[in-house]
Motif scaffolding. Structure first.
Motif, PDB file in Angstrom:
ATOM      1  N   GLN A  41       0.645  -1.309  -0.027  1.00 15.39           N
ATOM      2  CA  GLN A  41      -0.028   0.071   0.058  1.00 15.39           C
ATOM      3  C   GLN A  41       0.814   1.379  -0.047  1.00 15.39           C
ATOM      4  O   GLN A  41       0.398   2.330  -0.739  1.00 15.39           O
ATOM      5  CB  GLN A  41      -0.784   0.013   1.193  1.00 15.39           C
ATOM      6  N   LYS A  66       1.802   2.099  -3.679  1.00 14.98           N
ATOM      7  CA  LYS A  66       0.746   2.571  -4.336  1.00 14.98           C
ATOM      8  C   LYS A  66       0.358   4.143  -3.931  1.00 14.98           C
ATOM      9  O   LYS A  66      -0.140   4.870  -4.717  1.00 14.98           O
ATOM     10  CB  LYS A  66      -0.658   1.769  -4.020  1.00 14.98           C
ATOM     11  N   ARG A  67       0.578   4.168  -2.648  1.00 13.46           N
ATOM     12  CA  ARG A  67       0.392   5.567  -1.896  1.00 13.46           C
ATOM     13  C   ARG A  67       1.125   6.634  -2.865  1.00 13.46           C
ATOM     14  O   ARG A  67       0.846   7.651  -3.380  1.00 13.46           O
ATOM     15  CB  ARG A  67       0.633   5.760  -0.508  1.00 13.46           C
ATOM     16  N   GLN A 114       0.561   6.907  -6.627  1.00 10.13           N
ATOM     17  CA  GLN A 114      -0.731   7.913  -6.639  1.00 10.13           C
ATOM     18  C   GLN A 114      -0.498   9.324  -6.568  1.00 10.13           C
ATOM     19  O   GLN A 114      -0.626  10.239  -7.217  1.00 10.13           O
ATOM     20  CB  GLN A 114      -1.634   7.553  -5.933  1.00 10.13           C
ATOM     21  N   LEU A 148       1.777  -0.772 -10.130  1.00 12.71           N
ATOM     22  CA  LEU A 148       0.880   0.034 -10.791  1.00 12.71           C
ATOM     23  C   LEU A 148      -0.611  -0.585 -10.481  1.00 12.71           C
ATOM     24  O   LEU A 148      -1.463   0.080 -10.661  1.00 12.71           O
ATOM     25  CB  LEU A 148       0.928   0.508 -12.231  1.00 12.71           C
ATOM     26  N   VAL A 167      -3.448   0.798  -8.106  1.00 13.79           N
ATOM     27  CA  VAL A 167      -3.278   2.288  -7.793  1.00 13.79           C
ATOM     28  C   VAL A 167      -4.650   2.955  -8.241  1.00 13.79           C
ATOM     29  O   VAL A 167      -5.070   3.285  -9.462  1.00 13.79           O
ATOM     30  CB  VAL A 167      -2.050   2.900  -8.363  1.00 13.79           C
ATOM     31  N   HIS A 206      -8.493   3.565 -11.618  1.00  5.89           N
ATOM     32  CA  HIS A 206      -7.287   3.213 -11.898  1.00  5.89           C
ATOM     33  C   HIS A 206      -6.351   3.726 -12.707  1.00  5.89           C
ATOM     34  O   HIS A 206      -6.640   4.431 -13.665  1.00  5.89           O
ATOM     35  CB  HIS A 206      -7.330   1.382 -12.400  1.00  5.89           C
TER      36      HIS A 206
END
Length: 342
Positions: free
Chosen positions: A107, A110-111, A114, A133, A136, A143
């Motif tokens: 996570q 992904k944070r 983004q 990716l 995300v 997405h």
């Protein structure tokens, strides 16, 4: 630069869980450093990581390993949870099998992806790196990959080259499920997809060009003198598909610029998994072009089998007869020759 923490070795030093790809890391780092970019290594767990097996004598790996500051940074990667995305203009995910197991669901990465993307930054990834990716989500709930041209390690490449590990999913399929417009070249050929500020590469031989595209997107200058022999060799393979005569002339005149063993191995795999007559023809050309340099019986066998795939048993017999004289003890050659003689 984001690296997988998944890699693990047993007490004897044998790799029991796949990690990140050292070649992809070193090539990318050299491209970024040559442009003047400041690079931070980060991973889910931080600290020193386990890499997949690599050849330290390759020129780009030698160059990286000779840089004490770079090695020190690699051996003390920062935890992704400690990364403040506002401090960075780009995030770049290195491949290897490891990302499929940890970065695909981490996570924190992904944070970061983004936040960097929505702050007008660049998102790059190569080979299995685009696994990071997945899932995300942008501020509007969509997405990141939805509707974007994305390249990554393909289903075909997975089936051919991933033998030691059981992957948790097919990366190509997952990306498509989340709306990616998947773009790919042939087996292990160089493919880089650029869609706005998302830049992705298909496989290890796409690494340097993926990194160069990130550098360009950042508004920095690429070092035109920084080239890698194996990447140059794969680009020559692509030229064989476009114009075999011109490519052969180049190879013959400048053999020192290319890697004959890589050309031969590409020909072997291309012949084994060829889907078209053109692919089989290029495979045979590559294997025959390197035959005198490699001088290996298995290359003769592959060439003969290539001719058999073209229903040209006469030429296969010619190759095997000559090879049998050079390697009279090789049972596969003699057995294949005998089957053609019967």
């Amino acid at each position: 630069m984001v690296l997988s923490s998944y890699g693990e070795q047993d007490a004897e030093g044998k790799l029991v869980k796949p990690g990140y790809e050292f070649d992809e890391m070193s090539k990318s780092y050299l491209v970024f450093a040559a442009s003047g970019a400041q690079v931070t290594f980060a991973s889910p767990n931080g600290g020193k990581l386990v890499t997949d097996k690599y050849d330290a004598s390759k020129p780009y790996n030698e160059k990286f390993l000779a840089n004490q500051d770079a090695v020190a940074a690699l051996e003390s990667t920062r935890k992704l949870s400690d990364i403040r995305s506002a401090d960075y203009d780009a995030v770049y995910v290195v491949g290897g099998k490891g990302p499929m197991f940890d970065l695909a669901k981490d996570q924190n990465v992904k944070r970061i992806i983004q936040e960097v993307y929505e702050d007008d930054g660049i998102v790059g990834a190569v080979c299995h790196g685009p696994a990071a990716l997945l899932d995300v989500k942008l501020g509007d709930g969509s997405h990141l990959v939805d509707g974007k041209r994305i390249s990554a390690f393909t289903n075909e490449e997975e089936s051919v080259f991933t033998k030691a590990w059981t992957m948790p999913f097919q990366l190509e399929d997952k990306l498509v499920e989340q709306g990616a417009v998947f773009r790919q070249d042939g087996l292990m050929l160089n493919q880089v997809s650029i869609d706005g500020r998302v830049i992705t590469g298909q496989n290890p031989f796409s690494t340097a060009d993926t990194a160069r595209a990130v550098v360009k997107a950042l508004g920095l200058e690429n070092d035109g003198s920084l080239e890698f022999r194996d990447d140059r060799t794969i680009m020559l393979v692509e030229r064989f598909f476009a114009d075999r005569v011109a490519a052969m002339q180049d190879f013959t005149a400048h053999m020192d610029r290319y890697d004959p063993m890589l050309l031969a191995m590409f020909g072997v795999y291309q012949a084994r998994y060829a889907n078209t007559q053109a692919e089989l023809d290029v495979a045979l050309t590559l294997m025959q072009a390197t035959q005198e340099t490699i001088k290996h019986p298995m290359l003769d066998v592959a060439i003969a089998k290539g001719f058999l795939a073209k229903n040209d048993s006469r030429q296969a017999r010619v190759v095997l007869t000559a090879s049998n004289q050079k390697f009279p003890e090789n049972e596969e050659i003699s057995g294949l020759l005998e089957s053609l003689t019967d």
